[in-house]
Structure formats: C-alpha cells, structure tokens
Scaffold this active site. Structure first.
Site, PDB file in Angstrom:
ATOM      1  N   THR A 188      18.206 -14.289  -1.218  1.00 28.43           N
ATOM      2  CA  THR A 188      16.836 -14.803  -1.322  1.00 28.43           C
ATOM      3  C   THR A 188      16.880 -16.323  -1.202  1.00 28.43           C
ATOM      4  O   THR A 188      17.843 -16.949  -1.651  1.00 28.43           O
ATOM      5  CB  THR A 188      16.273 -14.395  -2.697  1.00 28.43           C
ATOM      6  OG1 THR A 188      16.169 -12.983  -2.737  1.00 28.43           O
ATOM      7  CG2 THR A 188      14.910 -15.016  -2.967  1.00 28.43           C
ATOM      8  N   ARG A 216       9.396  -0.614  -2.222  1.00 29.37           N
ATOM      9  CA  ARG A 216       9.813  -1.423  -3.381  1.00 29.37           C
ATOM     10  C   ARG A 216       9.502  -2.916  -3.151  1.00 29.37           C
ATOM     11  O   ARG A 216       9.773  -3.475  -2.092  1.00 29.37           O
ATOM     12  CB  ARG A 216      11.313  -1.229  -3.601  1.00 29.37           C
ATOM     13  CG  ARG A 216      11.905  -2.057  -4.741  1.00 29.37           C
ATOM     14  CD  ARG A 216      12.529  -3.341  -4.279  1.00 29.37           C
ATOM     15  NE  ARG A 216      13.224  -4.045  -5.357  1.00 29.37           N
ATOM     16  CZ  ARG A 216      13.636  -5.298  -5.286  1.00 29.37           C
ATOM     17  NH1 ARG A 216      13.442  -5.993  -4.185  1.00 29.37           N
ATOM     18  NH2 ARG A 216      14.258  -5.865  -6.290  1.00 29.37           N
ATOM     19  N   GLY A 218      10.133  -6.721  -5.030  1.00 27.47           N
ATOM     20  CA  GLY A 218      10.920  -7.365  -6.078  1.00 27.47           C
ATOM     21  C   GLY A 218      10.141  -8.446  -6.812  1.00 27.47           C
ATOM     22  O   GLY A 218       8.901  -8.472  -6.809  1.00 27.47           O
ATOM     23  N   ASP A 219      10.870  -9.342  -7.435  1.00 30.45           N
ATOM     24  CA  ASP A 219      10.249 -10.392  -8.251  1.00 30.45           C
ATOM     25  C   ASP A 219       9.659 -11.530  -7.428  1.00 30.45           C
ATOM     26  O   ASP A 219       8.746 -12.226  -7.903  1.00 30.45           O
ATOM     27  CB  ASP A 219      11.291 -10.975  -9.218  1.00 30.45           C
ATOM     28  CG  ASP A 219      12.483 -11.581  -8.478  1.00 30.45           C
ATOM     29  OD1 ASP A 219      13.017 -10.907  -7.566  1.00 30.45           O
ATOM     30  OD2 ASP A 219      12.877 -12.720  -8.797  1.00 30.45           O
TER      31      ASP A 219
HETATM   32  N1  GLY Z   1      15.137 -11.280  -6.058  1.00 26.35           N
HETATM   33  C1  GLY Z   1      14.771 -10.639  -4.878  1.00 26.35           C
HETATM   34  C2  GLY Z   1      14.514  -9.216  -5.042  1.00 26.35           C
HETATM   35  O1  GLY Z   1      14.960  -8.598  -6.001  1.00 26.35           O
HETATM   36  O2  GLY Z   1      13.849  -8.684  -4.188  1.00 26.35           O
END
Ligand code: GLY
Length: 330
Positions: A188, A216, A218-219
C-alpha cells in the site's frame, strides 16, 4: 484570583514550557510504500536501490509543491499518483490481484483544515484512484463511492479510465508470486503532509490484499481506519492487514491520543502499533505528521518502505531520508 487559581495557572505555564515541542517546522512530508516481510531485499542492492529511488522521487515531487507554498492536497495527490504509476508498489499499476484474477483498488484522502474526505473502494478501471478520491471531495456531496458507481463518477470527472488488465505487468505477477511465500499484504502507498500554511493532509492508495474475495475492502478508504487528518492533531496513513486497522480505528485513534491524552505523535503511534495491535495478526505500520510538522513512522513488521522530508522554519535546506528495513538512509 485566589491562591489555588494562581497555583493552577503557574502549573499550566510550567507544563507548557516543559512539554514545549522542538521548533515548529515550515513543512513536512512523509511517504510509505507498504509494510511487511522484506526478507532478502536489503541484500538485493539493485532492487533495494530502486525502492529508495522511488521513495526519494516521491518526496521530491512533494517538496517541489510544498516549498513553493502549494497546498498539501496537491502534494498528496501528486505524490500518490506517482506511486500509483510505479509498478514496484501495491497501488495503481502494480496492484496485487484479487481471488478472481482482477485488480480492485481503494484510495482515500482527507483534509485536516475542514475534515473533508473522499474515498473510492473496489474500483477496477480508474487509473489513479487517489485522483478519484480527491474528486469525491471537490465534486460530490459524499465521502465514499464504491465499485461501478465510483467508476462512472470518475469517468464523468474526466479522469483516465483503463482496462482492468492495465494494472497487470509481468513484474507485478512476479512480485505477487514472491509475496505468496510471504505475508501477501504489502505495498500500500501513502503520503501525509503539513504544508506551509499549517494544513494537514493524509492520503492512501492500495490494491488491497492478495486473493481477496467477495468485494473485500480494507482499511485504506475507511476514514478513521487507514486514513485520517485533523489540523488540531495529526495526518495519518496506514499500511498492513486492513481488518485489524479497521477494528482499532488506527488513524483516528492516533489523532485522539495526541489530542486528548496529549501524547506526542511518536508516543501515540508507537503505542498503537506496538501495544494495541497484535504484531502477528495486525501486521503493518503507519506514517503520521503532527500540526507542528513532527513525524512518526513505526511498524511492527520486518520493514516498511518509507521516507520523510522536512524543512525547519528559517532553514534553507531540507532534512531527508528513506528506509526499507530498520535503518534510514539520508
Ligand atoms: N492496508 C491495506 C489493506 O488491507 O487493504
């Protein structure tokens, strides 16, 4: 004023003096290119040099904008667009692959001066997801757009649209193969800045986790988890196993500790990364800059691709370094 009030006022003054931070910085920029296992990379000098060079170029792109008095958001978008074009990283071209063999990208940006934020999630055709995230701020009443709707929005904004296979390269596929044997969640990219006007901005962009399923997310695009900025405290961009960064609201958590517990940016960042997250599961790191330009870059993994650059008020030269493992190279 009675005696107790005078004593309280004196104690406050003494406290302010004792915790008075180092000199305020004119501007500061921090970048990351992901955290995780970097076994063998430091010994592979050519490849390590490529990472250092990419991080250095990213810092210099930000420096050109910030040193001229440009806005933090311009620097963050330019830096992250550059990293999205660089196939070394898991963002834009070079993004990791989902279980179905597609590339599904997330990005977010937040402006600390008014808490405005924009994010896109699960986009497959937007060449620069960070630009789409910024357009969500400037051209929509929303904070987060996802999937096909986000792609239609980006196209309507005149942003560059590409076929999903644009994001694949032979190098990406080799890189993905390597990470299959490792943590599978590195790369990332992120950038946080404090500009010369004192405004804080945070941005993050990612291809997410290798073999992710079912749409999905993510954060990264979740404001408060992977990305957050508030001029009263800090700008934060995270990298790592997103599920854990969401559960611990890591980016907002850091800002809250700084503001309400009066921890320094380093103390708040270290506490969350080393004590609150479980390093085995919540593997990763973050970059942060506070309202005075002080920075933190902790990680609980073997390494984190990262770099910082800042200029002290009144100084003519900048202080700059990049790192992959524990060491920083000036
Ligand atoms: N930190 C990036 C993700 O988990 O998608």
């Amino acid at each position: 004023m009675n005696r107790n009030k005078i004593i309280a006022a004196l104690l406050l003054l003494a406290g302010a003096y004792l915790v008075s931070p180092a000199q305020e910085r004119d501007y500061a920029i921090v970048v990351h290119g992901g955290a995780g296992t970097i076994a063998g990379l430091e010994a592979d000098t050519a490849r390590a040099a490529a990472f250092h060079a990419a991080l250095d170029s990213a810092l210099m792109i930000g420096n050109d904008i910030l040193s001229a008095g440009g806005e933090g958001e311009k620097a963050v978008v330019a830096v992250i667009s550059y990293l999205e074009d660089n196939p070394l990283f898991n963002a834009g071209k070079g993004a990791t692959v989902a279980a179905e063999g597609t590339f599904e990208l997330d990005a977010a940006i937040m402006l600390g001066r008014d808490l405005s934020a924009g994010a896109v999630a699960g986009v497959k055709t937007v060449k620069h997801p960070i630009r789409a995230a910024y357009a969500v701020i400037t051209s929509s009443p929303h904070v987060m757009l996802s999937g096909a709707g986000a792609e239609r929005f980006a196209a309507g904004q005149g942003l560059e649209i590409v076929d999903n296979m644009y994001f694949a390269t032979p190098r990406t596929m080799r890189w993905v193969e390597e990470f299959k044997a490792e943590s599978g969640k590195n790369g990332t990219v992120g950038c946080v800045v404090r500009d010369r006007q004192g405004n804080l901005v945070a941005g993050t962009s990612t291809g997410g986790m290798l073999k992710k399923k079912w749409g999905r997310i993510g954060d990264t695009p979740v404001i408060g988890a992977g990305t957050y900025a508030d001029n009263h405290s800090c700008a934060v961009s995270c990298t790592g196993h997103g599920e854990y960064f969401i559960r611990h609201a890591v980016a907002y958590n850091l800002c809250a500790r700084y503001r309400h517990l009066r921890e320094t940016v380093e103390e708040a960042a270290d506490y969350i990364i080393h004590h609150e997250l479980n390093a085995r599961e919540g593997n990763g790191g973050l970059i942060a800059v506070d309202k005075d330009g002080h920075i933190a870059m902790p990680f609980n993994s073997d390494g984190m691709f990262r770099g910082f650059l800042y200029r002290e008020k009144g100084a003519r030269t900048v202080v700059k370094a990049t790192g992959i493992g524990k060491e920083m190279i000036p």
